[in-house]
Scaffold this motif. Structure first.
Motif, PDB file in Angstrom:
ATOM      1  N   ILE A   5      69.938  12.830  16.555  1.00  0.00           N
ATOM      2  CA  ILE A   5      70.143  12.313  17.792  1.00  0.00           C
ATOM      3  C   ILE A   5      70.138  13.423  18.633  1.00  0.00           C
ATOM      4  N   ILE A   6      69.188  13.631  19.801  1.00  0.00           N
ATOM      5  CA  ILE A   6      69.475  14.864  20.513  1.00  0.00           C
ATOM      6  C   ILE A   6      70.192  14.269  22.061  1.00  0.00           C
ATOM      7  N   ILE A   7      71.216  14.998  22.374  1.00  0.00           N
ATOM      8  CA  ILE A   7      72.031  14.488  23.404  1.00  0.00           C
ATOM      9  C   ILE A   7      71.538  15.495  24.592  1.00  0.00           C
ATOM     10  N   GLY A   8      70.874  14.857  25.641  1.00  0.00           N
ATOM     11  CA  GLY A   8      70.230  15.654  26.704  1.00  0.00           C
ATOM     12  C   GLY A   8      68.787  15.840  26.481  1.00  0.00           C
ATOM     13  N   LYS A  23      59.323   9.499  15.653  1.00  0.00           N
ATOM     14  CA  LYS A  23      59.971   8.361  16.343  1.00  0.00           C
ATOM     15  C   LYS A  23      61.399   8.057  15.796  1.00  0.00           C
ATOM     16  N   GLU A  24      61.700   8.856  14.356  1.00  0.00           N
ATOM     17  CA  GLU A  24      63.197   8.603  13.937  1.00  0.00           C
ATOM     18  C   GLU A  24      64.201   9.472  14.813  1.00  0.00           C
ATOM     19  N   VAL A  25      63.582  10.357  15.667  1.00  0.00           N
ATOM     20  CA  VAL A  25      64.663  11.168  16.382  1.00  0.00           C
ATOM     21  C   VAL A  25      64.783  10.249  17.797  1.00  0.00           C
ATOM     22  N   LEU A  26      66.236  10.234  17.977  1.00  0.00           N
ATOM     23  CA  LEU A  26      66.617   9.396  19.450  1.00  0.00           C
ATOM     24  C   LEU A  26      67.053  10.645  20.264  1.00  0.00           C
ATOM     25  N   VAL A  27      66.450  10.500  21.485  1.00  0.00           N
ATOM     26  CA  VAL A  27      67.049  11.423  22.763  1.00  0.00           C
ATOM     27  C   VAL A  27      67.648  10.409  23.598  1.00  0.00           C
ATOM     28  N   LEU A  28      68.858  10.818  23.923  1.00  0.00           N
ATOM     29  CA  LEU A  28      69.789  10.072  24.860  1.00  0.00           C
ATOM     30  C   LEU A  28      69.912  10.874  26.090  1.00  0.00           C
ATOM     31  N   GLU A  29      69.643  10.239  27.437  1.00  0.00           N
ATOM     32  CA  GLU A  29      69.643  11.107  28.407  1.00  0.00           C
ATOM     33  C   GLU A  29      70.378  10.227  29.448  1.00  0.00           C
ATOM     34  N   LYS A  30      71.589  10.578  30.162  1.00  0.00           N
ATOM     35  CA  LYS A  30      72.242   9.996  31.194  1.00  0.00           C
ATOM     36  C   LYS A  30      71.442   9.916  32.431  1.00  0.00           C
ATOM     37  N   ASN A  31      70.654  10.414  32.865  1.00  0.00           N
ATOM     38  CA  ASN A  31      69.518  10.209  33.913  1.00  0.00           C
ATOM     39  C   ASN A  31      68.438   9.158  33.704  1.00  0.00           C
ATOM     40  N   ASN A 116      52.985  12.084  25.306  1.00  0.00           N
ATOM     41  CA  ASN A 116      52.475  12.278  23.841  1.00  0.00           C
ATOM     42  C   ASN A 116      53.482  12.909  23.022  1.00  0.00           C
ATOM     43  N   ASN A 117      54.641  12.243  23.004  1.00  0.00           N
ATOM     44  CA  ASN A 117      55.852  12.682  22.415  1.00  0.00           C
ATOM     45  C   ASN A 117      56.320  11.389  21.720  1.00  0.00           C
ATOM     46  N   ILE A 118      56.393  11.024  20.441  1.00  0.00           N
ATOM     47  CA  ILE A 118      56.661   9.877  19.931  1.00  0.00           C
ATOM     48  C   ILE A 118      58.415   9.859  19.614  1.00  0.00           C
ATOM     49  N   CYS A 119      59.046  10.533  19.852  1.00  0.00           N
ATOM     50  CA  CYS A 119      60.609  10.598  19.928  1.00  0.00           C
ATOM     51  C   CYS A 119      60.802   9.104  20.613  1.00  0.00           C
TER      52      CYS A 119
END
Length: 400
Positions: A5-8, A23-31, A116-119
Motif C-alpha cells: 500500500i502506497i500512502i500518498g 493491480k495488487e498495489v493499492l494507492v491511497l490518496e486523501k485528495n 496506463n497505470n494498473i495499480c
C-alpha cells in the motif's frame, strides 16, 4: 490482502506506482485526484530534474545529501529524463540546467505517471491509522480497512497544506517509533526589517547579488533575480538562501555586482556630468529603477533636490556604498504554508539508504519529502522523490 500500500499520490508515490504498475498495489490518496502539489510545481510547468553532473546535484542538496548518494546512483537525473521520454513526455533544458516538459504543462507529468497505470487507486481516502500485526499491515481510512505485506509512506512534508501535505506521515511514523527532525520552511520568502517596504513593494530585480551575513561574515551568496515584497524579500535567489537564514542574520543586496566600488563611482560621475544642473533625484534613471531612487537617496543621506553637478566625492561614495550594500536584518522566514518544500522530517539515520526501508519496522518504506532531505530549487527536490521511489521499487520487487 494487497502486495503493498502506497500512502500518498504525490510525486514520490505516483512515480513508485508507475514503476510497480501492479493491480495488487493499492494507492491511497486523501485528495480527489493525484498529483495536486505536482501540478503546481515550477509555476505549473514542473521542473522534473536538472541536467547537472552528480557532484553538483549532491551539492545542491543542503540537508543530508550523503544519504541520497545510493538512491541517486541507482536512478540518476538522466534516468529520470529517459523514463519520462519513454512515457511520452518529451523534455527540454533551460537556464541553470532546469529540465521541463516541452509542453510546459505539469499535468502532462502527472498524467504520464497516472494513466496506463494498473495499480489500484482510491481517492478521497484519508488514512487515519496504520498498524502492524505479525507479518501484515492494517491501514484504516475514514471509509475502510486494508491489509498488505508492505506499506510505503509517501505523504510529503508539511508545506503547501492546501495540497494535502499536512504532516500525516510524521504522525504515522512517530507511532512506529521514528524520530521527526523539526520541520522548517525552506525555499520561502524572508521577512526583514526595512524602512521602505511600502515604497519598494513589488519591485523586481534582475542580475543582482545577495549575501547572507552571519556574525559579520559572508556565509553564502547568490546571484540572479530578487523581489521586494510587503514583508521583505523574495524571488529565486532569496528562496535559495532561505534554508540558511535565521533571525538576526543580515542580507546585503548589491544592485550592481558587475561593478566594483570605483567603477560604480566613475559611472555615477559620468551620469552626473551628463545631467548638469538637473536635480539629483532626476539624474539616476539610467542607473536605478525609478521606484528605488528615493529610498536609496534616503539611505545614503543625500538630498534629492540638490543639483547633480554639485554632488561631492564623499556623497558619490555614500551613494555607491548604498547601491552595493542595501542592508536588511532578518526577522524570520515566511511560514510553512508558503514554503515550496519542508526542511526536516523523518530522521534518515533510521532509514536504510540502499532500500528506503525503515530500520525500525520491516517492510515499512519511506520516500520523498517526508524524509529529512531537502534541496535547492532547480528540479533537485523532484529528483529526490523519483530516486527514493526507485529504491523502494527495487526493494518491493523482492518482497512481492
Amino acid at each position: 490482502m494487497y502486495k503493498s500500500i502506497i500512502i500518498g499520490a504525490g510525486a514520490a508515490g505516483l512515480f513508485l506506482a508507475s514503476l510497480l504498475n501492479d493491480k495488487e498495489v493499492l494507492v491511497l490518496e486523501k485528495n480527489s485526484f493525484p498529483g495536486k502539489k505536482l501540478n503546481i510545481t515550477g509555476k505549473g510547468r514542473c521542473n522534473i530534474t536538472n541536467s547537472c553532473d552528480e557532484r553538483e546535484l549532491i551539492k545542491q542538496i543542503f540537508t543530508n545529501g550523503k544519504f541520497f548518494y545510493s538512491a541517486f546512483r541507482d536512478f540518476t537525473n538522466f534516468d529520470t529524463v529517459r523514463y519520462f521520454n519513454e512515457l511520452g513526455v518529451k523534455t527540454k533544458i533551460e537556464r541553470g540546467g532546469r529540465i521541463f516538459p516541452i509542453s510546459d504543462k505539469a499535468r502532462d507529468v502527472t498524467n504520464a505517471l497516472y494513466h496506463n497505470n494498473i495499480c489500484t487507486f482510491k481517492f478521497n481516502e484519508e488514512v487515519m491509522e496504520i498498524k502492524k500485526e505479525s507479518d501484515k499491515f492494517i491501514v484504516k481510512t475514514k471509509n475502510a480497512s486494508y491489509e498488505s505485506k508492505a506499506v510505503v509512506i509517501a505523504t510529503g512534508g508539511i508545506s503547501y497544506p492546501t495540497t494535502g501535505s499536512t504532516g500525516d506521515g510524521y504522525i504515522f511514523l512517530e507511532r512506529f517509533g521514528h524520530k521527526i527532525v523539526n520541520p522548517k520552511p525552506a525555499l520561502v520568502g524572508v521577512e526583514t526589517e526595512f524602512n521602505f517596504k511600502q515604497e519598494c513593494m513589488g519591485i523586481s530585480l534582475k542580475n543582482v547579488e545577495v549575501k547572507l551575513i552571519k556574525k559579520n561574515q559572508v556565509y553564502k551568496k547568490e546571484f540572479g533575480e530578487a523581489l521586494f515584497t510587503h514583508y521583505g524579500l523574495s524571488g529565486p535567489i532569496i528562496l535559495r538562501l532561505s534554508p540558511f537564514v535565521e533571525k538576526g542574520d543580515n542580507l546585503s543586496l548589491d544592485l550592481k555586482p558587475a561593478l566594483d566600488h570605483k567603477k560604480l563611482c566613475d559611472r555615477i560621475q559620468r551620469d552626473f556630468d551628463a545631467s548638469g544642473s538637473k536635480l539629483l533625484k532626476n539624474s539616476l534613471n539610467h542607473l536605478l529603477l525609478k521606484n528605488l531612487i528615493e529610498p536609496i537617496l534616503c539611505i545614503s543621506g543625500l538630498d534629492g533636490g540638490k543639483e547633480a553637478n554639485k554632488i561631492s566625492k564623499e556623497e558619490r561614495n555614500a551613494l555607491a556604498r548604498t547601491i552595493k550594500n542595501m542592508e536588511f536584518t532578518v526577522i524570520n522566514r515566511r511560514p510553512l504554508n508558503e514554503a515550496i518544500i519542508t526542511d526536516g522530517g523523518v530522521s534518515v539515520k533510521e532509514v536504510n539508504p540502499k532500500t528506503m526501508e525503515s530500520k525500525l519496522v520491516d517492510n515499512l518504506f519511506i520516500i520523498g519529502e517526508v524524509l529529512d532531505i531537502a534541496a535547492n530549487t532547480g528540479g533537485f527536490n523532484l529528483q529526490i522523490a523519483f530516486s527514493t521511489a526507485y529504491k523502494a521499487y527495487k526493494s518491493l520487487e523482492g518482497i512481492n
